[in-house]
Write a protein that holds these residues in place. Sequence first.
Motif, PDB file in Angstrom:
ATOM      1  N   ARG A  99       0.691  -1.328  -0.011  1.00 56.98           N
ATOM      2  CA  ARG A  99      -0.058   0.015  -0.086  1.00 56.98           C
ATOM      3  C   ARG A  99       0.959   1.165   0.129  1.00 56.98           C
ATOM      4  NH1 ARG A  99      -1.969   3.930   3.630  1.00 56.98           N
ATOM      5  NH2 ARG A  99      -3.956   4.640   2.736  1.00 56.98           N
ATOM      6  N   ALA A 100       2.143   1.398   0.697  1.00 59.43           N
ATOM      7  CA  ALA A 100       2.715   2.555   0.819  1.00 59.43           C
ATOM      8  C   ALA A 100       3.474   2.630  -0.340  1.00 59.43           C
ATOM      9  CB  ALA A 100       3.599   2.399   2.121  1.00 59.43           C
ATOM     10  N   THR A 101       3.891   1.650  -0.972  1.00 59.08           N
ATOM     11  CA  THR A 101       4.613   1.780  -2.249  1.00 59.08           C
ATOM     12  C   THR A 101       3.647   2.159  -3.246  1.00 59.08           C
ATOM     13  OG1 THR A 101       6.095   0.080  -1.481  1.00 59.08           O
ATOM     14  CG2 THR A 101       6.147   0.392  -4.081  1.00 59.08           C
ATOM     15  N   ALA A 102       2.411   1.746  -3.264  1.00 56.87           N
ATOM     16  CA  ALA A 102       1.342   2.156  -4.475  1.00 56.87           C
ATOM     17  C   ALA A 102       1.257   3.565  -4.195  1.00 56.87           C
ATOM     18  CB  ALA A 102       0.271   1.313  -4.293  1.00 56.87           C
ATOM     19  N   LEU A 103       0.841   3.855  -3.035  1.00 59.04           N
ATOM     20  CA  LEU A 103       0.658   5.607  -2.997  1.00 59.04           C
ATOM     21  C   LEU A 103       1.870   6.451  -3.112  1.00 59.04           C
ATOM     22  CD1 LEU A 103      -1.360   5.300   0.576  1.00 59.04           C
ATOM     23  CD2 LEU A 103      -2.215   5.608  -1.771  1.00 59.04           C
ATOM     24  N   GLU A 104       3.242   5.764  -2.768  1.00 60.72           N
ATOM     25  CA  GLU A 104       4.363   6.722  -3.104  1.00 60.72           C
ATOM     26  C   GLU A 104       4.756   6.734  -4.656  1.00 60.72           C
ATOM     27  OE1 GLU A 104       7.533   5.021  -0.760  1.00 60.72           O
ATOM     28  OE2 GLU A 104       6.642   5.394   0.892  1.00 60.72           O
ATOM     29  N   THR A 105       4.358   5.533  -5.280  1.00 55.04           N
ATOM     30  CA  THR A 105       4.656   5.407  -6.787  1.00 55.04           C
ATOM     31  C   THR A 105       3.980   6.355  -7.662  1.00 55.04           C
ATOM     32  OG1 THR A 105       5.434   2.787  -6.363  1.00 55.04           O
ATOM     33  CG2 THR A 105       4.812   3.777  -8.750  1.00 55.04           C
ATOM     34  N   GLY A 106       2.894   6.617  -7.312  1.00 58.15           N
ATOM     35  CA  GLY A 106       2.177   7.469  -8.078  1.00 58.15           C
ATOM     36  C   GLY A 106       0.498   7.723  -7.595  1.00 58.15           C
ATOM     37  N   GLY A 107       0.295   7.566  -6.401  1.00 65.51           N
ATOM     38  CA  GLY A 107      -1.042   7.656  -6.012  1.00 65.51           C
ATOM     39  C   GLY A 107      -2.088   6.755  -6.582  1.00 65.51           C
ATOM     40  N   LEU A 108      -1.475   5.345  -6.812  1.00 66.26           N
ATOM     41  CA  LEU A 108      -2.348   4.376  -7.506  1.00 66.26           C
ATOM     42  C   LEU A 108      -3.500   4.095  -6.450  1.00 66.26           C
ATOM     43  CD1 LEU A 108       0.534   1.965  -8.363  1.00 66.26           C
ATOM     44  CD2 LEU A 108      -0.791   3.475  -9.824  1.00 66.26           C
ATOM     45  N   THR A 109      -4.529   3.494  -7.176  1.00 67.96           N
ATOM     46  CA  THR A 109      -5.599   3.022  -6.351  1.00 67.96           C
ATOM     47  C   THR A 109      -5.818   1.542  -6.689  1.00 67.96           C
ATOM     48  OG1 THR A 109      -7.402   3.536  -8.052  1.00 67.96           O
ATOM     49  CG2 THR A 109      -6.947   5.268  -6.774  1.00 67.96           C
ATOM     50  N   GLY A 110      -6.577   0.907  -5.457  1.00 63.24           N
ATOM     51  CA  GLY A 110      -6.823  -0.477  -5.525  1.00 63.24           C
ATOM     52  C   GLY A 110      -6.580  -0.895  -4.225  1.00 63.24           C
ATOM     53  N   TYR A 111      -6.182  -2.109  -4.135  1.00 60.04           N
ATOM     54  CA  TYR A 111      -6.045  -2.857  -2.917  1.00 60.04           C
ATOM     55  C   TYR A 111      -5.086  -4.335  -2.842  1.00 60.04           C
ATOM     56  CZ  TYR A 111      -8.958  -6.822  -4.765  1.00 60.04           C
ATOM     57  OH  TYR A 111      -9.476  -7.777  -5.699  1.00 60.04           O
ATOM     58  N   ALA A 112      -4.728  -4.370  -1.704  1.00 55.33           N
ATOM     59  CA  ALA A 112      -3.953  -5.821  -1.414  1.00 55.33           C
ATOM     60  C   ALA A 112      -4.467  -6.353  -0.419  1.00 55.33           C
ATOM     61  CB  ALA A 112      -2.445  -5.219  -0.959  1.00 55.33           C
ATOM     62  N   GLY A 113      -4.646  -7.720  -0.852  1.00 59.58           N
ATOM     63  CA  GLY A 113      -5.549  -8.547   0.147  1.00 59.58           C
ATOM     64  C   GLY A 113      -4.811 -10.080   0.198  1.00 59.58           C
ATOM     65  N   ASN A 114      -5.160 -10.582   1.567  1.00 57.74           N
ATOM     66  CA  ASN A 114      -4.732 -11.978   1.556  1.00 57.74           C
ATOM     67  C   ASN A 114      -5.562 -13.198   0.905  1.00 57.74           C
ATOM     68  OD1 ASN A 114      -2.320 -11.273   3.046  1.00 57.74           O
ATOM     69  ND2 ASN A 114      -3.398 -11.723   4.995  1.00 57.74           N
TER      70      ASN A 114
END
Length: 93
Positions: free
Chosen positions: A25-40
């Motif tokens: 999540r932190a990387t997705a936001l830092e990379t370019g404000g990506l939206t979405g999710y990470a789930g188990n």
Amino acid sequence: MNENVRLTAWVRGRVQGVGFRWWTRATALETGGLTGYAGNLADGRVQVVAEGGREDCEALLEWLRHGDTPGRVDGVTEIWGVARGGYQGFEIR
């Protein structure tokens, strides 16, 4: 051109219970404000769905494969599609 796309990636290895989703999540936001999710997933993998510019999604995929991730990544399988929208930020599920 950096058109908006949807990246769906399945990450296998030791990726649950080690902070992997939080870091993703932190990387997705830092990379370019990506939206979405990470789930188990029940089988021990983590599913990552990210929408945003293609270059930003490619950067996230590269991090998932080769970055300094928590745990251990044994492999990543991905598919690409058209961004559908509907995400408010990047969630941990």
